[in-house]
Design a protein around this motif. Structure first.
Motif, PDB file in Angstrom:
ATOM      1  N   GLY A 198       0.768  -1.165  -0.065  1.00 41.26           N
ATOM      2  CA  GLY A 198       0.007  -0.008  -0.074  1.00 41.26           C
ATOM      3  C   GLY A 198       0.752   1.299   0.024  1.00 41.26           C
ATOM      4  N   GLY A 199       0.663   2.099  -0.984  1.00 41.90           N
ATOM      5  CA  GLY A 199       1.041   3.358  -1.053  1.00 41.90           C
ATOM      6  C   GLY A 199       2.405   3.677  -1.876  1.00 41.90           C
ATOM      7  N   VAL A 200       3.098   2.691  -2.132  1.00 39.64           N
ATOM      8  CA  VAL A 200       4.194   2.917  -2.768  1.00 39.64           C
ATOM      9  C   VAL A 200       4.312   3.968  -3.880  1.00 39.64           C
ATOM     10  CG1 VAL A 200       6.282   1.822  -4.256  1.00 39.64           C
ATOM     11  CG2 VAL A 200       5.381   0.812  -2.116  1.00 39.64           C
ATOM     12  N   SER A 201       4.881   4.817  -4.208  1.00 42.70           N
ATOM     13  CA  SER A 201       4.882   5.911  -5.421  1.00 42.70           C
ATOM     14  C   SER A 201       6.197   6.361  -5.851  1.00 42.70           C
ATOM     15  CB  SER A 201       4.436   7.145  -4.633  1.00 42.70           C
ATOM     16  OG  SER A 201       5.391   7.918  -3.798  1.00 42.70           O
ATOM     17  N   SER A 202       7.464   5.905  -5.299  1.00 48.65           N
ATOM     18  CA  SER A 202       8.773   6.025  -6.087  1.00 48.65           C
ATOM     19  C   SER A 202       9.666   4.990  -5.631  1.00 48.65           C
ATOM     20  CB  SER A 202       9.009   7.551  -5.401  1.00 48.65           C
ATOM     21  OG  SER A 202       9.354   7.442  -3.992  1.00 48.65           O
ATOM     22  N   LEU A 203      10.652   5.279  -6.361  1.00 43.64           N
ATOM     23  CA  LEU A 203      11.991   4.343  -6.208  1.00 43.64           C
ATOM     24  C   LEU A 203      12.708   4.675  -4.910  1.00 43.64           C
ATOM     25  CD1 LEU A 203      13.621   4.389  -9.415  1.00 43.64           C
ATOM     26  CD2 LEU A 203      12.312   2.696  -8.388  1.00 43.64           C
ATOM     27  N   ASP A 204      12.229   5.980  -4.302  1.00 37.71           N
ATOM     28  CA  ASP A 204      12.750   6.306  -2.964  1.00 37.71           C
ATOM     29  C   ASP A 204      11.861   5.512  -2.014  1.00 37.71           C
ATOM     30  OD1 ASP A 204      14.989   7.664  -3.630  1.00 37.71           O
ATOM     31  OD2 ASP A 204      14.001   9.686  -3.352  1.00 37.71           O
ATOM     32  N   ASP A 205      10.747   5.386  -2.169  1.00 35.06           N
ATOM     33  CA  ASP A 205       9.771   4.437  -1.089  1.00 35.06           C
ATOM     34  C   ASP A 205      10.270   3.310  -1.117  1.00 35.06           C
ATOM     35  OD1 ASP A 205       8.158   6.615  -0.916  1.00 35.06           O
ATOM     36  OD2 ASP A 205       6.515   6.058  -2.010  1.00 35.06           O
TER      37      ASP A 205
END
Ligand SMILES: O=C(O)c1ccccc1NCC(=O)[C@H](O)[C@H](O)COP(=O)(O)O
Length: 241
Positions: A198-205
């Motif tokens: 849930g919620g992953v939006s970017s490579l940094d996440d």
């Protein structure tokens, strides 16, 4: 303990189509076409796992069990099956697809004796989905309250549950970033591996989740970000390698 974060690209199926929801709410679907094509695309991009969800079975609006079985059988990679697996018949059908493991949600809240029995019978092939708003668990397609996260975790640990798939519903499908605090808290409460969802939006996440591997986070499900092309699966696999 694994040293690198596993990635599980998601294919959520509603009415025969691959879809994404916001907060897991029925009616918020964006459609992405054929589930088989989506699954093959993730496999072709290097995925080692597929997270495959029958949303209709989860919501009680029918099921896509034959389609989900067809997709699972077409995969050369490991498959985690989720959605509406709540009794002997649905569990037998799910396990017969050859999936690596199933994810039980509602059943862990409503029929704990049955879940204890199938954990004892099937061991590592059973994971439990801990889908929460705050620290309140949600079942029936995330629509019904099902008790306290940490009490349930303690009970399932005692019953020998092999791993947990932890979803912050407030984050799911929103591209707002994972709930790292929740993941840290769950890892502190159990010694079993945790799959983040849930919620992953970017490579940094993904890099931030990968930093929790020493605490017990084993993998991360990635849905919306891949479909929205925030990054490619190849880039994601590289970022956590
Ligand atoms: O997994 C379930 O059983 C389920 C039930 C009801 C609504 C949604 C459900 N699963 C959704 C997922 O597992 C998502 O694919 C996953 O959390 C990915 O989230 P995101 O990366 O935020 O799109």
């Amino acid at each position: 303990m694994a040293s690198k974060l596993e990635l599980l690209p998601a294919v959520d199926v509603r009415d025969g189509q691959a879809v994404r929801l916001v907060h897991g709410e029925s009616g918020t679907e964006t459609s992405y076409g054929s589930p088989l094509q989506a699954a093959l695309a993730w496999q072709g991009a290097g995925a080692e796992w597929l997270h495959l969800v029958d949303l209709d079975a989860a919501f009680g609006t029918g099921d896509n069990r034959d389609l989900v079985a067809e997709v699972t059988r077409a995969m050369d990679i490991k498959v985690e099956l989720s959605g509406g697996i709540r009794d002997d018949a649905s569990l037998a059908k799910a396990l017969a697809t050859g999936c690596t493991r199933v994810n039980l949600g509602t059943a862990a809240l409503e029929t704990p004796e049955w879940v204890a029995k199938v954990i004892a019978e099937h061991g590592d092939r059973i994971a439990v989905g801990l889908d929460v708003r705050g620290t309140t668990l949600k079942g029936r397609g995330w629509t019904r309250d099902g008790g306290d996260l940490y009490e349930t975790l303690e009970r399932l640990d005692k019953e020998g549950c092999a791993r947990y798939v932890v979803t912050d519903i407030a984050k799911d499908g929103t591209l707002q970033g994972p709930n790292l605090e929740l993941l840290r808290n769950v890892c502190a409460a159990t010694d079993r591996p945790v799959v983040a969802s849930g919620g992953v939006s970017s490579l940094d996440d993904l890099r931030a989740i990968a930093e929790l591997v020493p605490l017990g986070v084993e993998g991360s499900i990635v849905g919306k970000a891949l479909y929205a092309k925030a990054f490619t699966l190849e880039e994601a696999l590289e970022a956590v390698s």
